[in-house]
Design an enzyme around this catalytic site. Structure first.
Site, PDB file in Angstrom:
ATOM      1  N   HIS A 173     -25.048 -32.871 -36.935  1.00  0.00           N
ATOM      2  CA  HIS A 173     -25.839 -31.651 -36.890  1.00  0.00           C
ATOM      3  C   HIS A 173     -26.703 -31.630 -38.139  1.00  0.00           C
ATOM      4  O   HIS A 173     -26.203 -31.579 -39.262  1.00  0.00           O
ATOM      5  CB  HIS A 173     -24.894 -30.439 -36.858  1.00  0.00           C
ATOM      6  CG  HIS A 173     -25.585 -29.125 -36.706  1.00  0.00           C
ATOM      7  ND1 HIS A 173     -25.539 -28.394 -35.540  1.00  0.00           N
ATOM      8  CD2 HIS A 173     -26.352 -28.415 -37.559  1.00  0.00           C
ATOM      9  CE1 HIS A 173     -26.234 -27.281 -35.685  1.00  0.00           C
ATOM     10  NE2 HIS A 173     -26.736 -27.271 -36.909  1.00  0.00           N
ATOM     11  N   HIS A 219     -19.688 -23.317 -43.398  1.00  0.00           N
ATOM     12  CA  HIS A 219     -20.592 -23.613 -44.495  1.00  0.00           C
ATOM     13  C   HIS A 219     -20.396 -22.634 -45.651  1.00  0.00           C
ATOM     14  O   HIS A 219     -20.131 -21.449 -45.453  1.00  0.00           O
ATOM     15  CB  HIS A 219     -22.027 -23.495 -43.961  1.00  0.00           C
ATOM     16  CG  HIS A 219     -23.083 -23.969 -44.902  1.00  0.00           C
ATOM     17  ND1 HIS A 219     -23.015 -25.131 -45.608  1.00  0.00           N
ATOM     18  CD2 HIS A 219     -24.274 -23.408 -45.238  1.00  0.00           C
ATOM     19  CE1 HIS A 219     -24.103 -25.288 -46.331  1.00  0.00           C
ATOM     20  NE2 HIS A 219     -24.883 -24.239 -46.135  1.00  0.00           N
ATOM     21  N   GLU A 272     -28.471 -16.373 -47.510  1.00  0.00           N
ATOM     22  CA  GLU A 272     -28.992 -16.508 -46.153  1.00  0.00           C
ATOM     23  C   GLU A 272     -29.015 -15.146 -45.459  1.00  0.00           C
ATOM     24  O   GLU A 272     -27.973 -14.568 -45.160  1.00  0.00           O
ATOM     25  CB  GLU A 272     -28.136 -17.489 -45.349  1.00  0.00           C
ATOM     26  CG  GLU A 272     -28.080 -18.887 -45.946  1.00  0.00           C
ATOM     27  CD  GLU A 272     -27.220 -19.842 -45.139  1.00  0.00           C
ATOM     28  OE1 GLU A 272     -26.761 -19.445 -44.042  1.00  0.00           O
ATOM     29  OE2 GLU A 272     -26.988 -20.973 -45.588  1.00  0.00           O
ATOM     30  N   TYR A 318     -28.093 -15.275 -30.391  1.00  0.00           N
ATOM     31  CA  TYR A 318     -27.938 -16.407 -31.304  1.00  0.00           C
ATOM     32  C   TYR A 318     -26.737 -17.246 -30.875  1.00  0.00           C
ATOM     33  O   TYR A 318     -25.650 -16.710 -30.625  1.00  0.00           O
ATOM     34  CB  TYR A 318     -27.768 -15.897 -32.723  1.00  0.00           C
ATOM     35  CG  TYR A 318     -27.533 -16.973 -33.755  1.00  0.00           C
ATOM     36  CD1 TYR A 318     -28.407 -18.048 -33.874  1.00  0.00           C
ATOM     37  CD2 TYR A 318     -26.444 -16.897 -34.624  1.00  0.00           C
ATOM     38  CE1 TYR A 318     -28.192 -19.038 -34.822  1.00  0.00           C
ATOM     39  CE2 TYR A 318     -26.235 -17.873 -35.586  1.00  0.00           C
ATOM     40  CZ  TYR A 318     -27.102 -18.947 -35.673  1.00  0.00           C
ATOM     41  OH  TYR A 318     -26.897 -19.926 -36.610  1.00  0.00           O
ATOM     42  N   HIS A 344     -25.346 -13.590 -45.656  1.00  0.00           N
ATOM     43  CA  HIS A 344     -24.275 -14.415 -46.200  1.00  0.00           C
ATOM     44  C   HIS A 344     -24.705 -14.821 -47.604  1.00  0.00           C
ATOM     45  O   HIS A 344     -25.634 -15.610 -47.774  1.00  0.00           O
ATOM     46  CB  HIS A 344     -24.031 -15.634 -45.300  1.00  0.00           C
ATOM     47  CG  HIS A 344     -23.662 -15.268 -43.910  1.00  0.00           C
ATOM     48  ND1 HIS A 344     -24.104 -15.965 -42.798  1.00  0.00           N
ATOM     49  CD2 HIS A 344     -22.895 -14.247 -43.428  1.00  0.00           C
ATOM     50  CE1 HIS A 344     -23.615 -15.409 -41.699  1.00  0.00           C
ATOM     51  NE2 HIS A 344     -22.894 -14.368 -42.056  1.00  0.00           N
ATOM     52  N   HIS A 359     -19.230 -18.945 -44.036  1.00  0.00           N
ATOM     53  CA  HIS A 359     -19.662 -18.391 -42.756  1.00  0.00           C
ATOM     54  C   HIS A 359     -19.746 -19.529 -41.744  1.00  0.00           C
ATOM     55  O   HIS A 359     -19.623 -20.699 -42.094  1.00  0.00           O
ATOM     56  CB  HIS A 359     -21.008 -17.668 -42.889  1.00  0.00           C
ATOM     57  CG  HIS A 359     -22.083 -18.503 -43.516  1.00  0.00           C
ATOM     58  ND1 HIS A 359     -22.194 -18.668 -44.885  1.00  0.00           N
ATOM     59  CD2 HIS A 359     -23.098 -19.222 -42.976  1.00  0.00           C
ATOM     60  CE1 HIS A 359     -23.227 -19.439 -45.159  1.00  0.00           C
ATOM     61  NE2 HIS A 359     -23.798 -19.797 -44.012  1.00  0.00           N
TER      62      HIS A 359
END
Length: 445
Positions: A289, A332, A338, A347, A362, A368
């Site tokens: 990813h 992460h 963010e 989403y 975040h 998160h």
């Protein structure tokens, strides 16, 4: 074709445009002739220092009916929910999510409807950012606003913005963005309830990110950024109000004429808009990813190479084809802040709870990632080519600054149960079985 639908295309180009009602209003040769055509005044709007490097220098010459200095003294007015005071609320490192912000109950225009959620830094030292919502339901009428503190990147979520600037007109709909740069006067007309997000940068201007190994093509194409052509009105009024955002406060002056009295202009310091559906997505076609930086539309760099004061990042509809990969965003912790918003749709990492017109924050190094439903579904989904984020447009304002939340942001539409979306994540570890996985655990439920 009407002036609000005609655009000059490009991002860093030098533009030259005049209203067809005044042919020859643009001077030939030198920028500032002794006498301008039609009895106009020449006025320069500088977006960078005079001595900035040529490739970074931003300025535009305006040929206007009256110079913009013709106004009464500015007087301080109520700034409403606009603030750059980051020390009022106690620091809070927790994950934050907001439900969709309510439309105003009383009539208010774009300037009155600015409400600050969070930010960091100081416009006086020209270093920092602020994130606002705009919540309005009436046009500004004989009123305009300009920002001495920084640039506005405006993201409509509900309702169309009919924007008039000194350089011309732009209509900006949901799934489009526009940037109104420091010092540019603009008026916003709306038709009913209108809502959206604003990223304000104090430090510098937005620019396209470097493409590096991607090469010459990809992400946002410069030719898809649209700039209005010259349009003017020679209109005298009993009182036209000019609002100035300065040091995080609002000030108002009055004048007896429309400020949109510019029959011609040329330069490279301009307002512009962009349709997010034109973004060329770059993604992995093998495994893993990729980091969300591949979705950067615009960036405002800091003095440290590779580190942004702010990035504007989107997550548009795209194909997902990676093999042997957990495809949703990974869990992460980040040295950046963010802030996410949702224009429409769902989403993919949080299909429940995160709604259009809402937001999440975040903060630095706060963990998160996907909620339980997303994790379990993605861990067991067949890894075939599939469309993701179809019918969705989410975005992120990412910053290297550690942002603080305002009193309004701390007390308005806060989802106090946000943390619960991660609480059901369970232990799948089995030291006696290397191949133990989520599917086995779900089978044993």
């Amino acid at each position: 074709m009407s002036s609000e639908l005609k655009y000059l295309s490009g991002f860093d180009n030098e533009f030259a445009t005049e209203d067809p009602r005044c042919p020859g209003a643009l001077p030939e040769g030198q920028n500032n002739p002794q006498k301008c055509a039609y009895g106009l005044y020449a006025e320069q709007l500088s977006g960078t220092a005079f001595t900035a490097a040529r490739h970074e220098n931003r300025r535009t010459w305006l040929y206007r009916i009256r110079p913009s200095v013709v106004h009464t003294p500015f007087q301080k007015i109520d700034k409403g929910l606009l603030t750059h005071d980051w020390d009022t609320v106690e620091p809070n490192p927790n994950q934050l999510r907001w439900q969709p912000f309510d439309f105003p109950e009383k009539n208010q225009d774009f300037a009155q409807g600015l409400a600050t959620i969070c930010g960091a830094g100081d416009p006086k030292s020209r270093n920092g950012i602020a994130i606002h919502m705009f919540l309005c339901n009436k046009p500004m009428e004989d009123k305009c606003i300009y920002n001495s503190d920084g640039d506005f990147l405006i993201v409509p979520q509900e309702g169309t913005l009919f924007i008039t600037t000194e350089m011309g007109k732009m209509n900006v709909e949901p799934n489009e963005i526009c940037v109104i740069q420091r010092g540019m006067r603009f008026n916003v007309d709306v038709k009913g309830n209108t809502r959206g997000y604003i990223l304000e940068v104090f430090s510098d201007h937005f620019q396209l990110p470097s493409l590096g190994p991607i090469g010459a093509n990809g992400l946002a194409n410069p030719r898809d950024f649209l700039t209005p052509v010259a349009w003017f009105e020679d209109r005298e009024v009993s009182q036209y109000t000019v609002i100035n955002k300065y040091h995080g406060h609002l000030f108002a002056a009055t004048q007896g004429h429309s400020p949109f009295d510019v029959p011609a202009w040329h330069g490279n310091y301009v307002p512009y808009k962009y349709n997010l559906s034109n973004f060329m997505v770059i993604n992995s076609v093998s495994f893993d990813h990729a980091d969300p930086s591949i979705f950067t539309v615009l960036t405002c760099p800091s003095l440290k190479p590779g580190v942004a004061i702010a990035d504007f990042v989107i997550f548009p509809p795209r194909w997902s084809v990676q093999e042997n990969t957990f495809r949703p965003p990974y869990y992460h912790r980040n040295c950046m802040s963010e802030f996410m918003g949702l224009i429409y749709g769902k989403y993919e990492a949080k299909e429940d709870g995160f709604r259009p017109g809402g937001a999440s924050l975040h903060s630095m190094m706060t963990p998160h990632g996907p909620d339980l439903g997303c994790f379990e579904k993605a861990s067991n989904a067949p890894l075939k080519a599939e469309r993701i984020a179809e019918g969705t447009m989410s975005f992120m304002f990412e910053s290297s600054l550690s942002m603080a939340v305002t009193p309004w942001g701390n007390n308005t539409k806060v989802d106090k149960n946000y943390y619960k979306c991660w609480q059901p994540l369970k232990k799948y570890f089995n030291s006696n079985n290397k191949d133990s996985n989520v599917a086995d655990a779900l089978t044993k439920k």
